[in-house]
Design a protein around this motif. Structure first.
Motif, PDB file in Angstrom:
ATOM      1  N   ASN A   1       0.911  -1.073   0.045  1.00 37.93           N
ATOM      2  CA  ASN A   1       0.041   0.235  -0.248  1.00 37.93           C
ATOM      3  C   ASN A   1       0.860   1.169   0.296  1.00 37.93           C
ATOM      4  N   GLN A   2       0.371   2.022   0.010  1.00 44.36           N
ATOM      5  CA  GLN A   2       1.100   3.913   0.191  1.00 44.36           C
ATOM      6  C   GLN A   2       0.698   4.976   0.821  1.00 44.36           C
ATOM      7  N   TYR A   3       1.176   5.128   1.323  1.00 44.85           N
ATOM      8  CA  TYR A   3       0.647   6.642   2.319  1.00 44.85           C
ATOM      9  C   TYR A   3       1.420   7.613   1.697  1.00 44.85           C
ATOM     10  N   LYS A   4       1.294   9.013   1.442  1.00 44.13           N
ATOM     11  CA  LYS A   4       1.889   9.993   1.322  1.00 44.13           C
ATOM     12  C   LYS A   4       3.220   9.369   0.308  1.00 44.13           C
ATOM     13  N   ASN A   5       4.164   9.569   0.801  1.00 52.45           N
ATOM     14  CA  ASN A   5       5.252   9.545   0.470  1.00 52.45           C
ATOM     15  C   ASN A   5       6.445   7.960   0.726  1.00 52.45           C
ATOM     16  N   TRP A   6       5.231   7.161   1.238  1.00 54.05           N
ATOM     17  CA  TRP A   6       5.673   5.753   2.256  1.00 54.05           C
ATOM     18  C   TRP A   6       4.924   4.875   1.787  1.00 54.05           C
ATOM     19  N   TYR A   7       5.902   3.329   1.447  1.00 52.96           N
ATOM     20  CA  TYR A   7       4.814   2.366   1.480  1.00 52.96           C
ATOM     21  C   TYR A   7       5.483   1.605   1.710  1.00 52.96           C
ATOM     22  N   VAL A   8       3.929   0.891   2.105  1.00 54.97           N
ATOM     23  CA  VAL A   8       3.884  -0.446   3.082  1.00 54.97           C
ATOM     24  C   VAL A   8       4.660  -1.516   2.311  1.00 54.97           C
ATOM     25  N   VAL A   9       5.772  -2.278   3.012  1.00 56.34           N
ATOM     26  CA  VAL A   9       6.121  -3.446   1.498  1.00 56.34           C
ATOM     27  C   VAL A   9       6.398  -4.250   2.783  1.00 56.34           C
ATOM     28  N   ARG A  10       6.455  -5.778   2.364  1.00 58.52           N
ATOM     29  CA  ARG A  10       6.908  -6.785   2.602  1.00 58.52           C
ATOM     30  C   ARG A  10       8.677  -7.884   2.020  1.00 58.52           C
ATOM     31  N   TYR A  11       9.283  -7.239   2.929  1.00 56.55           N
ATOM     32  CA  TYR A  11      10.780  -7.531   2.468  1.00 56.55           C
ATOM     33  C   TYR A  11      11.419  -9.138   3.964  1.00 56.55           C
ATOM     34  N   ASP A  12      11.478 -10.113   2.987  1.00 49.83           N
ATOM     35  CA  ASP A  12      11.983 -11.523   3.936  1.00 49.83           C
ATOM     36  C   ASP A  12      10.931 -11.736   4.653  1.00 49.83           C
ATOM     37  N   GLY A  13      10.086 -11.715   4.665  1.00 48.90           N
ATOM     38  CA  GLY A  13       8.703 -12.006   5.373  1.00 48.90           C
ATOM     39  C   GLY A  13       8.609 -10.422   6.398  1.00 48.90           C
ATOM     40  N   ILE A  14       8.896 -10.101   6.129  1.00 49.40           N
ATOM     41  CA  ILE A  14       8.862  -8.181   7.547  1.00 49.40           C
ATOM     42  C   ILE A  14       8.010  -7.802   6.110  1.00 49.40           C
ATOM     43  N   VAL A  15       6.998  -7.015   7.105  1.00 49.85           N
ATOM     44  CA  VAL A  15       6.199  -6.213   6.503  1.00 49.85           C
ATOM     45  C   VAL A  15       6.655  -4.666   7.326  1.00 49.85           C
ATOM     46  N   GLY A  16       6.398  -3.133   6.725  1.00 50.63           N
ATOM     47  CA  GLY A  16       6.872  -2.536   6.983  1.00 50.63           C
ATOM     48  C   GLY A  16       6.788  -0.895   6.570  1.00 50.63           C
ATOM     49  N   TRP A  17       7.449  -0.162   7.197  1.00 47.99           N
ATOM     50  CA  TRP A  17       7.838   1.346   5.858  1.00 47.99           C
ATOM     51  C   TRP A  17       8.333   1.489   5.558  1.00 47.99           C
ATOM     52  N   ALA A  18       8.492   1.629   3.809  1.00 46.97           N
ATOM     53  CA  ALA A  18       9.723   2.352   2.963  1.00 46.97           C
ATOM     54  C   ALA A  18       9.736   3.730   2.403  1.00 46.97           C
ATOM     55  N   ASN A  19      10.286   4.546   1.986  1.00 45.46           N
ATOM     56  CA  ASN A  19      10.063   5.516   2.025  1.00 45.46           C
ATOM     57  C   ASN A  19      10.348   5.525  -0.018  1.00 45.46           C
ATOM     58  N   ALA A  20       9.419   6.189  -0.714  1.00 42.10           N
ATOM     59  CA  ALA A  20       8.856   6.283  -1.269  1.00 42.10           C
ATOM     60  C   ALA A  20      10.025   5.902  -2.707  1.00 42.10           C
ATOM     61  N   ASP A  21      11.222   7.162  -1.996  1.00 42.44           N
ATOM     62  CA  ASP A  21      11.239   8.125  -2.888  1.00 42.44           C
ATOM     63  C   ASP A  21      13.189   7.208  -2.975  1.00 42.44           C
ATOM     64  N   PHE A  22      13.023   6.068  -2.584  1.00 38.62           N
ATOM     65  CA  PHE A  22      14.348   4.564  -3.077  1.00 38.62           C
ATOM     66  C   PHE A  22      13.477   3.024  -3.495  1.00 38.62           C
ATOM     67  N   VAL A  23      12.471   3.045  -3.870  1.00 38.99           N
ATOM     68  CA  VAL A  23      11.627   1.848  -3.856  1.00 38.99           C
ATOM     69  C   VAL A  23      11.414   2.476  -5.957  1.00 38.99           C
ATOM     70  N   THR A  24      11.409   1.308  -6.399  1.00 41.57           N
ATOM     71  CA  THR A  24      11.040   1.342  -7.764  1.00 41.57           C
ATOM     72  C   THR A  24      10.397   0.099  -7.937  1.00 41.57           C
ATOM     73  N   LEU A  25       9.584   0.770  -8.934  1.00 41.97           N
ATOM     74  CA  LEU A  25       8.031  -0.091  -8.963  1.00 41.97           C
ATOM     75  C   LEU A  25       8.487  -0.780 -10.444  1.00 41.97           C
ATOM     76  N   VAL A  26       8.401  -2.127 -10.137  1.00 42.61           N
ATOM     77  CA  VAL A  26       8.412  -2.809 -11.992  1.00 42.61           C
ATOM     78  C   VAL A  26       7.836  -3.787 -12.364  1.00 42.61           C
TER      79      VAL A  26
END
Length: 246
Positions: free
Chosen positions: A221-246
């Motif tokens: 999901n996305q909230y403002k300039n943050w993504y809710v992400v899953r990485y290696d089984g962990i769910v957290g928030w990542a700054n969207a500026d440093f994430v590229t959708l593929v």
């Protein structure tokens, strides 16, 4: 990230007046709740129908949870079968966090239940899933399954109840409420070692994981300039500026 122990009823012998059991319908409520929790970055561990209240409490106490959430429906005492309606949200007296969570859930459910004056938060020392969990506990009795009007309301409002409960939990945990959407694949795109994945959409919040440049993520999901992400089984928030959708 906030994490809850999600404990829908395992009471398979409590029958709804219009068909089905408390175990069945509270598990359906949990099914409806899960996507809202994930969409807003709230992690959960859930019991199974094969468990009991006692084993659910043990499982909850073996982990480190921010809230124990029990989903149930009620039954009137002998002599009043089918005559009572309403929602009770129990918490343990003396647990300020449990009371706060219970009152938030109560306020939310008042907005969707047809008899809001019959929705209340109440302390209890007699219910095991209120008294025994180490985490603050909220125990929802979502209407009376021996009352036809309540039983019909529960079955017809699983999504509305799930959304309401999730909204209250996001307020309790101080995270944005987000509705579920389709997941997207992404990669970390940084010019240094790794991307911090945090427990809230705040650059000062706790780091729950670090993902190296090029690491694959699932964007939930996305909230403002943050993504809710899953990485290696962990769910957290990542700054969207440093994430590229593929």
């Amino acid at each position: 990230m906030p994490i809850i122990y999600l404990s829908p009823s395992t009471q398979q012998n409590n029958y709804y007046v219009n068909g089905g059991t408390e175990e069945e319908w509270m598990n359906r409520l949990a099914d409806a709740l899960e996507p809202y929790l994930t969409a807003s970055g709230i992690r959960y561990v859930r019991n199974t129908p094969e468990m009991t209240a006692a084993s659910s409490i043990r499982a909850s106490n073996q982990g480190r949870y921010d809230l124990h959430l029990a989903l149930h429906s009620n039954a009137a005492p002998e002599g009043l079968y089918g005559q009572k309606r309403g929602i009770i949200v129990f918490y343990y007296p003396g647990s300020s966090r449990g009371q706060t969570a219970a009152e938030l859930v109560t306020d939310g459910l008042k907005e969707i239940y047809p008899l809001p004056n019959n929705v209340r938060a109440e302390p209890s020392t007699s219910i095991g899933e209120v008294r025994q969990p180490k985490a603050p506990s909220v125990f929802i009795e979502l209407g009376y399954h021996d009352n036809r009007d309540d039983a019909v309301w529960i079955k017809n409002n699983l999504d509305a109840a799930a959304r309401s409960i999730a909204l209250s939990l996001t307020e309790y945990f101080g995270v944005p409420f987000l509705t579920p959407r389709a997941y997207q694949n992404a990669v970390v795109d940084v010019n240094w070692g790794s991307l911090n994945i945090r427990d809230k959409p705040d650059p000062a919040s706790y780091v729950v994981a670090r993902a190296p440049d090029g690491a694959r993520l699932t964007v939930i999901n996305q909230y403002k300039n943050w993504y809710v992400v899953r990485y290696d089984g962990i769910v957290g928030w990542a700054n969207a500026d440093f994430v590229t959708l593929v």
